[in-house]
Design a protein around this motif. Sequence first.
Motif, PDB file in Angstrom:
ATOM      1  N   SER A 144       0.835  -1.210   0.000  1.00  0.00           N
ATOM      2  CA  SER A 144       0.000   0.000   0.000  1.00  0.00           C
ATOM      3  C   SER A 144       0.864   1.252   0.000  1.00  0.00           C
ATOM      4  O   SER A 144       1.777   1.381   0.822  1.00  0.00           O
ATOM      5  CB  SER A 144      -0.912   0.010   1.226  1.00  0.00           C
ATOM      6  N   PRO A 145       0.597   2.180  -0.920  1.00  0.00           N
ATOM      7  CA  PRO A 145       1.338   3.443  -0.905  1.00  0.00           C
ATOM      8  C   PRO A 145       0.868   4.323   0.245  1.00  0.00           C
ATOM      9  O   PRO A 145      -0.071   3.963   0.973  1.00  0.00           O
ATOM     10  CB  PRO A 145       0.979   4.072  -2.264  1.00  0.00           C
ATOM     11  N   ALA A 146       1.499   5.456   0.399  1.00  0.00           N
ATOM     12  CA  ALA A 146       1.116   6.372   1.480  1.00  0.00           C
ATOM     13  C   ALA A 146      -0.332   6.816   1.316  1.00  0.00           C
ATOM     14  O   ALA A 146      -0.803   7.053   0.208  1.00  0.00           O
ATOM     15  CB  ALA A 146       2.043   7.585   1.481  1.00  0.00           C
ATOM     16  N   GLY A 147      -1.024   6.915   2.422  1.00  0.00           N
ATOM     17  CA  GLY A 147      -2.413   7.341   2.371  1.00  0.00           C
ATOM     18  C   GLY A 147      -2.538   8.851   2.212  1.00  0.00           C
ATOM     19  O   GLY A 147      -1.619   9.608   2.519  1.00  0.00           O
ATOM     20  N   LEU A 148      -3.690   9.268   1.714  1.00  0.00           N
ATOM     21  CA  LEU A 148      -3.934  10.705   1.581  1.00  0.00           C
ATOM     22  C   LEU A 148      -3.925  11.377   2.949  1.00  0.00           C
ATOM     23  O   LEU A 148      -3.580  12.548   3.082  1.00  0.00           O
ATOM     24  CB  LEU A 148      -5.284  10.942   0.897  1.00  0.00           C
ATOM     25  N   VAL A 149      -4.334  10.618   3.959  1.00  0.00           N
ATOM     26  CA  VAL A 149      -4.277  11.110   5.335  1.00  0.00           C
ATOM     27  C   VAL A 149      -3.421  10.119   6.102  1.00  0.00           C
ATOM     28  O   VAL A 149      -3.847   9.001   6.375  1.00  0.00           O
ATOM     29  CB  VAL A 149      -5.676  11.216   5.970  1.00  0.00           C
ATOM     30  N   VAL A 173     -12.393   9.761   7.554  1.00  0.00           N
ATOM     31  CA  VAL A 173     -11.830  10.772   6.656  1.00  0.00           C
ATOM     32  C   VAL A 173     -11.778  10.233   5.235  1.00  0.00           C
ATOM     33  O   VAL A 173     -12.164  10.906   4.274  1.00  0.00           O
ATOM     34  CB  VAL A 173     -10.419  11.190   7.126  1.00  0.00           C
ATOM     35  N   TYR A 174     -11.300   8.987   5.083  1.00  0.00           N
ATOM     36  CA  TYR A 174     -11.224   8.375   3.756  1.00  0.00           C
ATOM     37  C   TYR A 174     -12.614   8.204   3.143  1.00  0.00           C
ATOM     38  O   TYR A 174     -12.797   8.339   1.935  1.00  0.00           O
ATOM     39  CB  TYR A 174     -10.521   7.026   3.840  1.00  0.00           C
ATOM     40  N   TYR A 175     -13.586   7.897   3.990  1.00  0.00           N
ATOM     41  CA  TYR A 175     -14.945   7.737   3.488  1.00  0.00           C
ATOM     42  C   TYR A 175     -15.452   9.051   2.897  1.00  0.00           C
ATOM     43  O   TYR A 175     -15.998   9.061   1.778  1.00  0.00           O
ATOM     44  CB  TYR A 175     -15.886   7.276   4.597  1.00  0.00           C
ATOM     45  N   TYR A 176     -15.275  10.140   3.622  1.00  0.00           N
ATOM     46  CA  TYR A 176     -15.770  11.417   3.118  1.00  0.00           C
ATOM     47  C   TYR A 176     -14.993  11.879   1.886  1.00  0.00           C
ATOM     48  O   TYR A 176     -15.558  12.526   0.988  1.00  0.00           O
ATOM     49  CB  TYR A 176     -15.725  12.479   4.215  1.00  0.00           C
TER      50      TYR A 176
END
Length: 350
Positions: A144-149, A173-176
């Motif tokens: 998995s690459p780095a997450g947006l958050v 946060v990812y859901y929204y």
Amino acid sequence: MTQVDLEPRYVVGIVCFIGLISAPFLLPILTLRQLTAALFLGMFAMSWDYVSGYTGQLSFGHSMFFGIGGYTAAVLNLELGLTPVLAILVGTIAAGIAGLAVGFPALRLEGPYLALITLIAPLVLVQIVNIFPGTLGGDAGLPSPAGLVSVDEPIGILSTIGFETVFVHETIVYYYLALALFLAIYALFYVFTRSYVGSIFTAIHEDEDAVRSVGINAAKFKVFAFTMSGTVGGLAGAAFVHTAGEPNPGEILSIVVSIEVVLVSILGGMGTITGPAAAGIVYYFVRDALQTSSLTIPVLDATVGHISMALFFAIALLVLFFLPKGALPWVTEWSRDILERRSQRSESPS
């Protein structure tokens, strides 16, 4: 005071929208993660419906765009250290270029010939992934690459009311983020398909020669449809690997993904955008419920999960048999009939 009668389908749409907005407050974290992934499936389906549902250019390998966007973003982040936002942007552009490259053959080919080209393309990409396992991860995919958050613990937010600390899980946060992207893509496609562009797409689907006869460059619109579809599909794929999923063939590149997207769009209603968007979410949860069910079928002496795909395709065949145009056109017709009967009752003398 004038009474405004909304068609039942609009009421359902408003309720579903409120439900999506409120989902983090109503669902457990695990279900919310599933809903996030389901939103991405809806995005994939919308990108397919935009080109195939409206122009009639059948694409049986749309996972090519999801895979190019997702893998490009993941490799740039993991190998070159690009930030997730920049990696997603480059992945989106790469998928758009792929859409442009596929759009030009679409000018000379149609029907099964075009479908065959689009079907072969993701198969070639899967082989490329296997040829370069060191860079692209092979069958197992990439980490998995780095997450947006990027946070290891829940995010603390200071409430403006009473200065109480409210903790928000990263999944929320990812859901929204996924929901915002889902709604943005839906709005984009909805506006385009309801404009003169959508009218020309539909005309190309019905009679391309007639479109040319009035001086409209049908080729330009066909290439534009593939390019835009590829760009949006790549955006969804790139965002997916940085939020809800992983860059591996099984999730974004395999032919099974392409087939699922086609099936979802047909079940929801081709050429509607709304139908595939909603059907993508429903499909994800129905498939998951069947796959994880431990209920035993006495006659077959097997669990539902063991024969889940056979059951799902049987359900899909029944839906297509009774609703050949898809679910949304049927719902639209049904809601208009209800509104018409309601109007007749209000106009009839008591």
